[in-house]
Write a protein that holds these residues in place. Sequence first.
Motif, PDB file in Angstrom:
ATOM      1  N   THR A  98      43.793  69.084  51.444  1.00  0.00           N
ATOM      2  CA  THR A  98      43.405  70.245  50.636  1.00  0.00           C
ATOM      3  C   THR A  98      42.321  71.074  51.321  1.00  0.00           C
ATOM      4  OG1 THR A  98      41.973  68.706  49.430  1.00  0.00           O
ATOM      5  CG2 THR A  98      44.045  69.323  48.379  1.00  0.00           C
ATOM      6  N   LEU A 106      46.003  77.470  50.071  1.00  0.00           N
ATOM      7  CA  LEU A 106      45.546  76.628  48.967  1.00  0.00           C
ATOM      8  C   LEU A 106      45.801  77.314  47.626  1.00  0.00           C
ATOM      9  CD1 LEU A 106      44.129  74.022  48.102  1.00  0.00           C
ATOM     10  CD2 LEU A 106      41.940  75.224  48.353  1.00  0.00           C
ATOM     11  N   ALA A 144      48.858  68.073  50.860  1.00  0.00           N
ATOM     12  CA  ALA A 144      47.865  68.499  49.861  1.00  0.00           C
ATOM     13  C   ALA A 144      48.424  68.367  48.446  1.00  0.00           C
ATOM     14  CB  ALA A 144      47.431  69.935  50.140  1.00  0.00           C
TER      15      ALA A 144
END
Length: 250
Positions: A98, A106, A144
């Motif tokens: 992340t 993101l 992520a």
Amino acid sequence: MDLFLLKKIISLMIMPLSVIVFLLVIAILFYRIKPKFSFVALLTATALLIITTLPPISDALMAPLEDNYPAFTRSDKPVDYIIILGGVHTTVEGLPATSQLKSSSLERLVEAIRIYRLHPEAQIITSGFSGGDVSSNAQKVKQAAVLLGVPAHRIITENYPQDTEEEAQLIAPRVLNRNVVLVTSANHLPRAMAYFEKYGINAIPAPASPWVKKNGLTPWQYYLPSAKKLQQTSTAWHETLGRIVQWFKS
């Protein structure tokens, strides 16, 4: 030279900051031999710097790109696929996936997971090549997503598309005649939707994290130059160029 690399180089050369730096270099080089020309270059660079960093101007350039689609709420029928278009990341050992994603990547992932919570029946497709990194953006976004609670077996990766058109070309055959949600940055979504429609996909648009957020409150700082607004202006300019190229290719 690779066509993709050539496009990237040309794009970087005509970004606002590149033009400003070029004008400043010209002003320095010609200071003694052509002082008037040097002054004009300096004045132009200064004016361009001020214009591109003023929030009202930057917002006026960005808003038309972002005000095309409302935020995704919920589909009336089950969603088959949630597509997350590629972004940028930097692989760094010791950081969670992340934290290895750049902001736009993101933000797209967070929006996709929000939609996945509304439609857990969907599969997620991550997309994007490595861009010189040791892993593809598709793989990094998957990592992520797994950290954020999405089961790995619910995620499909497309590791090779280098740009939006290639993403549409490669993903379209897999999702044809399915109910699809397309997630990307709000400013990028009109161009992305057009490419997917070109290849027969009528996706549900899902804009992620718009730059321009209006709530009726305007503090006095809004009228001062901001380095962040230079980034926003550059993003708007880059996307506008992309849409122009898309128009010529259509």
